[in-house]
Scaffold this active site. Structure first.
Site, PDB file in Angstrom:
ATOM      1  N   THR A  16      -0.637   1.115   6.866  1.00 25.57           N
ATOM      2  CA  THR A  16      -0.460  -0.018   5.964  1.00 25.57           C
ATOM      3  C   THR A  16      -0.335  -1.296   6.784  1.00 25.57           C
ATOM      4  O   THR A  16       0.255  -1.290   7.854  1.00 25.57           O
ATOM      5  CB  THR A  16       0.787   0.146   5.065  1.00 25.57           C
ATOM      6  OG1 THR A  16       0.994  -1.079   4.345  1.00 25.57           O
ATOM      7  CG2 THR A  16       2.044   0.445   5.870  1.00 25.57           C
ATOM      8  N   GLY A  17      -0.930  -2.366   6.274  1.00 27.54           N
ATOM      9  CA  GLY A  17      -0.882  -3.628   7.001  1.00 27.54           C
ATOM     10  C   GLY A  17      -2.171  -4.404   6.806  1.00 27.54           C
ATOM     11  O   GLY A  17      -2.904  -4.153   5.840  1.00 27.54           O
TER      12      GLY A  17
ATOM     13  N   ARG B  11     -13.951  -7.754  -1.205  1.00 21.80           N
ATOM     14  CA  ARG B  11     -13.342  -7.319   0.058  1.00 21.80           C
ATOM     15  C   ARG B  11     -12.750  -5.902  -0.071  1.00 21.80           C
ATOM     16  O   ARG B  11     -12.090  -5.575  -1.047  1.00 21.80           O
ATOM     17  CB  ARG B  11     -12.248  -8.302   0.447  1.00 21.80           C
ATOM     18  CG  ARG B  11     -11.496  -7.970   1.737  1.00 21.80           C
ATOM     19  CD  ARG B  11     -10.187  -7.269   1.472  1.00 21.80           C
ATOM     20  NE  ARG B  11      -9.407  -7.046   2.691  1.00 21.80           N
ATOM     21  CZ  ARG B  11      -8.360  -6.229   2.758  1.00 21.80           C
ATOM     22  NH1 ARG B  11      -7.965  -5.585   1.694  1.00 21.80           N
ATOM     23  NH2 ARG B  11      -7.722  -6.067   3.888  1.00 21.80           N
TER      24      ARG B  11
ATOM     25  N   GLY C 201      -5.518  -4.907   6.855  1.00 18.63           N
ATOM     26  CA  GLY C 201      -6.591  -3.929   6.964  1.00 18.63           C
ATOM     27  C   GLY C 201      -7.722  -4.277   7.914  1.00 18.63           C
ATOM     28  O   GLY C 201      -8.287  -3.389   8.572  1.00 18.63           O
TER      29      GLY C 201
ATOM     30  N   THR D 228       0.903  -1.151   0.000  1.00 23.51           N
ATOM     31  CA  THR D 228       0.000   0.000   0.000  1.00 23.51           C
ATOM     32  C   THR D 228       0.923   1.177   0.000  1.00 23.51           C
ATOM     33  O   THR D 228       2.050   1.068   0.454  1.00 23.51           O
ATOM     34  CB  THR D 228      -0.868   0.037   1.284  1.00 23.51           C
ATOM     35  OG1 THR D 228      -1.962  -0.869   1.155  1.00 23.51           O
ATOM     36  CG2 THR D 228      -1.451   1.412   1.570  1.00 23.51           C
TER      37      THR D 228
ATOM     38  N   GLY E 241     -10.462  -3.033   2.147  1.00 24.32           N
ATOM     39  CA  GLY E 241      -9.589  -2.918   3.319  1.00 24.32           C
ATOM     40  C   GLY E 241      -9.786  -1.628   4.077  1.00 24.32           C
ATOM     41  O   GLY E 241     -10.794  -0.935   3.917  1.00 24.32           O
ATOM     42  N   ASP E 242      -8.800  -1.298   4.881  1.00 21.65           N
ATOM     43  CA  ASP E 242      -8.885  -0.111   5.740  1.00 21.65           C
ATOM     44  C   ASP E 242      -8.533   1.184   5.012  1.00 21.65           C
ATOM     45  O   ASP E 242      -8.957   2.259   5.424  1.00 21.65           O
ATOM     46  CB  ASP E 242      -7.920  -0.270   6.927  1.00 21.65           C
ATOM     47  CG  ASP E 242      -6.467  -0.437   6.450  1.00 21.65           C
ATOM     48  OD1 ASP E 242      -6.248  -1.169   5.457  1.00 21.65           O
ATOM     49  OD2 ASP E 242      -5.571   0.174   7.050  1.00 21.65           O
TER      50      ASP E 242
END
Ligand code: ASP
Length: 315
Positions: free
Chosen positions: A232-233, A209, A235, A181, A211-212
């Site tokens: 980042t990671g 899906r 989510g 990201t 993510g965050d």
């Protein structure tokens, strides 16, 4: 303290020196420096933090090495679905897009959502329809194809064979190198903060899906009274921990300084829940923080009076 500055990330995860060649590391560092320099120049010339974060993210969206724009990862059905968000700390206005498939620079579309729509988050075909109306640059499917990402999907699919799905979704996706990201946060000379995040999401994800990254408060947040944050990671955990907003809230309601707030958000709630990843943050005084709980995070900063700085591993 610096008058202005920019901090960026290019994804966190199981980045190991073992898998890295000097050539690849050089390419990542050059990409980070190009991104930092483009944002820094805008700030130095008196431009706004929104411009700076958008430009810095554009640079990484165009580099196939990063999981955003051109280098976006593949979903389970072999599509590239991208999410992005941008937030203006001066007005608390925000714009985001989710699941777009043909937008060259999703962060530009997020900015248009913020400025030209009455909404905050547009998704999929609707977001692409909005993009058409505003003449946003589109690209066909094959623009987003990179061999490296395609191979990552094949590896993930192979690993998955014979395994239980629940176990997979709760397992350690870092091991499959599912993440990446890009993001940028900046403080401009007028004291305005902004944050931007753009991602191709997670390799092999299913069912649309999201993510965050495009969720305001989870992956992206900015408030001139406190700080600007991009994460980042994994989510799912950042959404449950509302990580980006937590940094701001710890400063606003608990009176913490930026570094303590950022580290609390990552090493406290997120880590306790089992989440992996990191964030970048800058506050209105120009303090910065880049905590992460993974082996590495592509990251860098360029602050007023300084030089561009980049790092990959813990050091
Ligand atoms: N946070 C992103 C997501 O879950 C992925 C990443 O940062 O690597 O979609």
């Amino acid at each position: 303290m610096p008058d202005f500055g920019i901090v960026i990330h290019g994804g966190a995860g199981a980045i190991s020196k073992y898998n890295m060649t000097p050539k690849l590391e050089k390419a990542y560092r050059e990409g980070l420096i190009e991104s930092l320099t483009s944002g820094y120049k805008i700030l130095k010339d008196g431009g706004g933090s929104l411009e700076a974060v958008q430009r810095a993210v554009n640079v990484m969206e165009d580099i196939p090495l990063f999981n955003a724009g051109r280098g976006a990862v593949f979903t389970n059905v072999g599509t590239n679905e991208m999410d992005a968000a941008i937030m203006d700390g001066a007005t608390l206005k925000a714009g985001a897009v989710a699941g777009v498939r043909h937008i060259k620079n999703p962060i530009n579309l997020a900015r248009l959502v913020m400025e030209k729509s009455t909404h905050v988050l547009l998704s999929r075909e609707g977001a692409e329809e909005f993009a058409k109306i505003h003449g946003v640059e589109e690209r066909p499917d094959d623009y987003f194809y990179t061999e490296q990402r395609w191979n990552q999907l094949q590896t993930a699919l192979a690993r998955e064979n014979g395994r239980d799905r629940t176990e997979l979704s709760e397992g350690n996706p870092d091991a499959d190198k599912k993440f990446g990201t890009v993001g940028a946060v900046a403080l401009d000379k007028s004291g305005n903060l902004a944050a931007a995040t753009s991602t191709g999401g997670m390799t092999n994800c299913r069912y649309g899906r999201i993510g965050d990254s495009p969720i305001i408060g989870a992956g992206t947040y900015a408030n001139n009274q406190t700080c600007a944050v991009s994460t980042t990671g994994h989510g799912e955990y950042f959404m449950r921990a509302v990580t980006a907003f937590s940094v701001s809230a710890l400063m606003e309601f608990r009176g913490m300084g930026l570094i303590q707030a950022a580290e609390t958000a990552i090493f406290g709630r997120l880590t306790e829940l089992g989440g992996t990843g990191g964030l970048i943050a800058i506050d209105r005084g120009g303090s910065i923080s880049l905590p992460f709980n993974t082996p590495g995070m592509y990251r860098g900063h360029f602050l007023d009076g300084g030089r561009p700085w980049t790092a990959i591993y813990k050091e």
